[in-house]
Design a protein around this motif. Sequence first.
Motif, mmCIF file in Angstrom:
data_model
loop_
_atom_site.group_PDB
_atom_site.id
_atom_site.type_symbol
_atom_site.label_atom_id
_atom_site.label_comp_id
_atom_site.label_asym_id
_atom_site.label_seq_id
_atom_site.Cartn_x
_atom_site.Cartn_y
_atom_site.Cartn_z
ATOM 1 N N ARG A 64 -2.114 49.245 112.122
ATOM 2 C CA ARG A 64 -2.094 50.567 111.487
ATOM 3 C C ARG A 64 -1.091 50.593 110.329
ATOM 4 N NH1 ARG A 64 -2.938 54.982 116.282
ATOM 5 N NH2 ARG A 64 -4.980 54.192 116.877
ATOM 6 N N PRO A 65 -1.367 51.439 109.337
ATOM 7 C CA PRO A 65 -0.455 51.507 108.187
ATOM 8 C C PRO A 65 0.899 52.094 108.592
ATOM 9 C CG PRO A 65 -2.114 53.229 108.068
ATOM 10 C CD PRO A 65 -2.500 52.348 109.218
ATOM 11 N N ALA A 66 1.876 51.874 107.759
ATOM 12 C CA ALA A 66 3.230 52.352 108.038
ATOM 13 C C ALA A 66 3.409 53.829 107.721
ATOM 14 C CB ALA A 66 4.238 51.522 107.254
ATOM 15 N N ASP A 67 2.543 54.383 106.877
ATOM 16 C CA ASP A 67 2.646 55.804 106.528
ATOM 17 C C ASP A 67 1.291 56.332 106.071
ATOM 18 O OD1 ASP A 67 2.293 55.347 103.664
ATOM 19 O OD2 ASP A 67 4.369 54.667 103.651
ATOM 20 N N GLY A 68 1.233 57.623 105.786
ATOM 21 C CA GLY A 68 -0.016 58.290 105.438
ATOM 22 C C GLY A 68 -0.713 57.752 104.212
ATOM 23 N N SER A 69 0.030 57.170 103.283
ATOM 24 C CA SER A 69 -0.604 56.678 102.056
ATOM 25 C C SER A 69 -1.532 55.490 102.306
ATOM 26 C CB SER A 69 0.465 56.286 101.023
ATOM 27 O OG SER A 69 1.211 55.173 101.488
ATOM 28 N N GLY A 70 -1.389 54.813 103.434
ATOM 29 C CA GLY A 70 -2.241 53.671 103.737
ATOM 30 C C GLY A 70 -3.429 53.974 104.631
ATOM 31 N N VAL A 71 -3.564 55.229 105.050
ATOM 32 C CA VAL A 71 -4.608 55.570 106.017
ATOM 33 C C VAL A 71 -6.006 55.449 105.431
ATOM 34 C CG1 VAL A 71 -5.547 57.403 107.486
ATOM 35 C CG2 VAL A 71 -3.090 56.971 107.438
ATOM 36 N N LYS A 72 -6.211 55.862 104.199
ATOM 37 C CA LYS A 72 -7.544 55.779 103.604
ATOM 38 C C LYS A 72 -8.039 54.331 103.591
ATOM 39 C CE LYS A 72 -10.170 56.527 99.379
ATOM 40 N NZ LYS A 72 -10.135 57.009 97.988
ATOM 41 N N ALA A 73 -7.223 53.422 103.118
ATOM 42 C CA ALA A 73 -7.612 52.005 103.085
ATOM 43 C C ALA A 73 -7.837 51.478 104.495
ATOM 44 C CB ALA A 73 -6.548 51.180 102.368
ATOM 45 N N TYR A 74 -7.027 51.922 105.424
ATOM 46 C CA TYR A 74 -7.165 51.521 106.827
ATOM 47 C C TYR A 74 -8.513 51.975 107.390
ATOM 48 C CZ TYR A 74 -6.223 51.660 111.883
ATOM 49 O OH TYR A 74 -6.285 51.521 113.239
ATOM 50 N N VAL A 75 -8.871 53.219 107.142
ATOM 51 C CA VAL A 75 -10.146 53.767 107.625
ATOM 52 C C VAL A 75 -11.319 53.025 106.993
ATOM 53 C CG1 VAL A 75 -11.651 55.808 107.595
ATOM 54 C CG2 VAL A 75 -9.246 56.028 108.266
ATOM 55 N N ILE A 76 -11.253 52.782 105.702
ATOM 56 C CA ILE A 76 -12.323 52.046 105.022
ATOM 57 C C ILE A 76 -12.486 50.670 105.655
ATOM 58 C CG2 ILE A 76 -12.981 50.911 102.857
ATOM 59 C CD1 ILE A 76 -11.670 53.348 101.409
ATOM 60 N N ALA A 77 -11.389 49.979 105.875
ATOM 61 C CA ALA A 77 -11.447 48.636 106.468
ATOM 62 C C ALA A 77 -12.044 48.677 107.871
ATOM 63 C CB ALA A 77 -10.060 48.011 106.498
ATOM 64 N N LYS A 78 -11.665 49.649 108.668
ATOM 65 C CA LYS A 78 -12.182 49.760 110.035
ATOM 66 C C LYS A 78 -13.675 50.091 110.044
ATOM 67 C CE LYS A 78 -8.528 48.730 112.305
ATOM 68 N NZ LYS A 78 -8.469 47.532 113.132
ATOM 69 N N LEU A 79 -14.084 51.017 109.200
ATOM 70 C CA LEU A 79 -15.508 51.361 109.119
ATOM 71 C C LEU A 79 -16.344 50.168 108.672
ATOM 72 C CD1 LEU A 79 -15.576 54.961 107.617
ATOM 73 C CD2 LEU A 79 -16.648 54.224 109.747
ATOM 74 N N LYS A 80 -15.879 49.504 107.620
ATOM 75 C CA LYS A 80 -16.632 48.356 107.104
ATOM 76 C C LYS A 80 -16.687 47.222 108.128
ATOM 77 C CE LYS A 80 -16.698 47.277 102.762
ATOM 78 N NZ LYS A 80 -16.486 47.010 101.352
ATOM 79 N N ALA A 81 -15.604 47.014 108.853
ATOM 80 C CA ALA A 81 -15.587 45.947 109.858
ATOM 81 C C ALA A 81 -16.658 46.185 110.915
ATOM 82 C CB ALA A 81 -14.213 45.850 110.506
ATOM 83 N N GLN A 82 -16.884 47.429 111.264
ATOM 84 C CA GLN A 82 -17.882 47.740 112.282
ATOM 85 C C GLN A 82 -19.299 47.778 111.710
ATOM 86 O OE1 GLN A 82 -15.543 51.176 114.196
ATOM 87 N NE2 GLN A 82 -16.776 50.345 115.859
ATOM 88 N N VAL A 83 -19.478 48.469 110.622
ATOM 89 C CA VAL A 83 -20.816 48.714 110.083
ATOM 90 C C VAL A 83 -21.360 47.511 109.308
ATOM 91 C CG1 VAL A 83 -22.131 50.225 108.531
ATOM 92 C CG2 VAL A 83 -20.396 51.190 110.036
ATOM 93 N N CYS A 84 -20.491 46.769 108.677
ATOM 94 C CA CYS A 84 -20.921 45.639 107.849
ATOM 95 C C CYS A 84 -20.783 44.297 108.569
ATOM 96 C CB CYS A 84 -20.115 45.614 106.547
ATOM 97 S SG CYS A 84 -20.222 47.125 105.583
ATOM 98 N N ASP A 85 -20.465 44.315 109.816
ATOM 99 C CA ASP A 85 -20.262 43.102 110.601
ATOM 100 C C ASP A 85 -21.485 42.185 110.504
ATOM 101 O OD1 ASP A 85 -19.755 41.145 112.496
ATOM 102 O OD2 ASP A 85 -19.425 42.546 114.141
ATOM 103 N N PRO A 86 -21.317 40.948 110.003
ATOM 104 C CA PRO A 86 -22.449 40.014 109.891
ATOM 105 C C PRO A 86 -23.104 39.699 111.237
ATOM 106 C CG PRO A 86 -20.536 39.167 108.707
ATOM 107 C CD PRO A 86 -20.085 40.379 109.456
ATOM 108 N N ALA A 87 -22.374 39.875 112.326
ATOM 109 C CA ALA A 87 -22.961 39.634 113.650
ATOM 110 C C ALA A 87 -24.104 40.607 113.938
ATOM 111 C CB ALA A 87 -21.887 39.744 114.728
#
Length: 133
Positions: A64-87
Amino acid sequence: GWFQMRLATAINDLVGRGDAGVPSWSVDELARELGIAVKGMGAYASSAEATSSTWVKFFTGGDRPADGSGVKAYVIAKLKAQVCDPALDLEATTKGSPAAQTKTAENLKALRAKVVELIVAQKTITAEEISCN
């Protein structure tokens, strides 16, 4: 994490993970579940900078990010990891019949479109940011 687990469950149902047959569910049938998961994750991204100072235990542990400014990028990464998973694409190709392969591939395409639709409606994350390409 709760929204991510909910999204994972919907994705597993949509691809019939581990089952060689035709998936039993469609994106339309799981629209409510997808909406809850994706909109919940999007709410973190859209409200983080304004409200993160009041969050308890969000910024501790794991990746998780260290503060609120990193949450958007964190959410994008988590969504893409699940939805775009090559598996997921591999799951479609390993189904036991052409009908099952086709339905799974169609579900994946519809899933990815639905996630973009839901997240873009919140006006924090763009289609380009969440694209699997």
